[in-house]
Motif scaffolding. Structure first.
Motif, short mmCIF file in Angstrom:
data_model
loop_
_atom_site.label_atom_id
_atom_site.label_comp_id
_atom_site.label_asym_id
_atom_site.label_seq_id
_atom_site.Cartn_x
_atom_site.Cartn_y
_atom_site.Cartn_z
N TRP A 141 0.81 -1.14 -0.06
CA TRP A 141 -0.02 0.20 0.09
C TRP A 141 0.78 1.30 -0.06
O TRP A 141 0.74 2.04 -0.89
N THR A 148 -0.82 -1.91 -5.84
CA THR A 148 -1.98 -1.52 -4.87
C THR A 148 -3.15 -2.58 -4.88
O THR A 148 -3.70 -2.80 -3.93
N SER A 187 -7.43 0.13 -3.96
CA SER A 187 -7.64 -0.64 -2.84
C SER A 187 -8.97 -1.18 -2.46
O SER A 187 -8.95 -2.31 -2.01
#
Length: 276
Positions: free
Chosen positions: A76, A145, A92
């Protein structure tokens, strides 16, 4: 008619804290490597759970949980080096899509038809919401991500698997093990630039956006199965959009449609919580 609201007492603060996470994390990771960024926040979170009574637990499931959490956090932060906070949020929130096969495989928790329908509708809202942002994606940032979202789904499933353990001790253990993992990786990249922006970002992402948010998420999946709780995560981009409107940032029409679909997906997925 009676509605069970137990999970929502944890959801509301989680959504409020989560809606700001991406901006503070971007601020901090701009001035530090993803490794040292996470090492600092994990050490602070370890201390928080220690002082409130966390006890160290170690077994195979806790170790796997800690690895998945650490990988999610690392990817992340790495992704935020290449994408904007808004792009990171959209990418995400592919997480609920991965939670279904993982929870079926590990927990044998199969979604109901309404939960599956709600997830599909909510996810389509995420796709529409992200279309105006997609021009800025970098391939590498987008990939890491999305992989972060897979590990988010994995550690959510393990939170559920460990639901009979004390949540404070689970979080203390995962952050302590994670701190050890990031310490071992530190020689790979220990770049950091201490300045007010870094301290502001790391202070938030280690407390409200870190330790407390992880703890709230853990409590929610202790109460309900993963496929039902993960759909609630769509509440975060919904609130982020509302906050942007108050700040004078007007969303595109397609984003409004996307937000509406996310909200509809949540309502449909929760339909069986209504009892007559």
């Amino acid at each position: 008619m009676r509605v069970k609201l137990t999970v929502f007492k944890y959801l509301f603060p989680y959504v409020i804290f989560g809606s700001l996470n991406y901006y503070f994390a971007k601020e901090a990771v701009t001035y530090s490597s993803p490794i040292i960024f996470n090492l600092i926040r994990y050490m602070i979170s370890t201390f928080i759970f220690f002082i409130i009574g966390g006890k160290f637990i170690f077994n195979k499931d806790i170790l796997q949980l800690s690895i998945y959490t650490s990988l999610s956090s690392l990817l992340w932060a790495l992704g935020l080096k290449y994408v904007t906070p808004g792009e990171s949020a959209v990418l995400s929130y592919t997480m609920p899509l991965f939670s279904i096969p993982i929870s079926i495989l590990i927990l044998s928790e199969k979604p109901s038809k309404l939960e599956l329908l709600g997830l599909i509708i909510g996810f389509s809202g995420v796709v529409l919401y992200g279309l105006p942002l997609s021009y800025g994606f970098t391939l590498f940032g987008a990939i890491v991500t999305v992989v972060n979202a897979i590990f988010w789904a994995l550690f959510s499933v393990f939170y559920r698997k460990l639901r009979n353990y004390d949540a404070i001790s689970i979080n203390f253990s995962q952050f302590l093990i994670g701190s050890i993992i990031f310490s071992s990786l530190l020689p790979l990249d220990y770049d950091i630039n201490f300045n007010p922006e870094f301290f502001e970002g790391i202070a938030y992402i280690s407390t409200l956006g870190g330790a407390i948010s992880f703890f709230l998420w853990n409590l929610m999946v202790k109460i309900e199965k993963v496929t039902k709780v993960t759909v609630l995560a769509f509440s975060v981009p919904i609130l982020t959009t509302i906050e942007d409107i108050f700040l004078g940032v007007i969303p595109y029409k397609i984003q409004v449609i996307g937000i509406s679909l996310m909200f509809l997906g949540i309502l449909i997925s929760r339909a069986r919580k209504i009892e007559k």
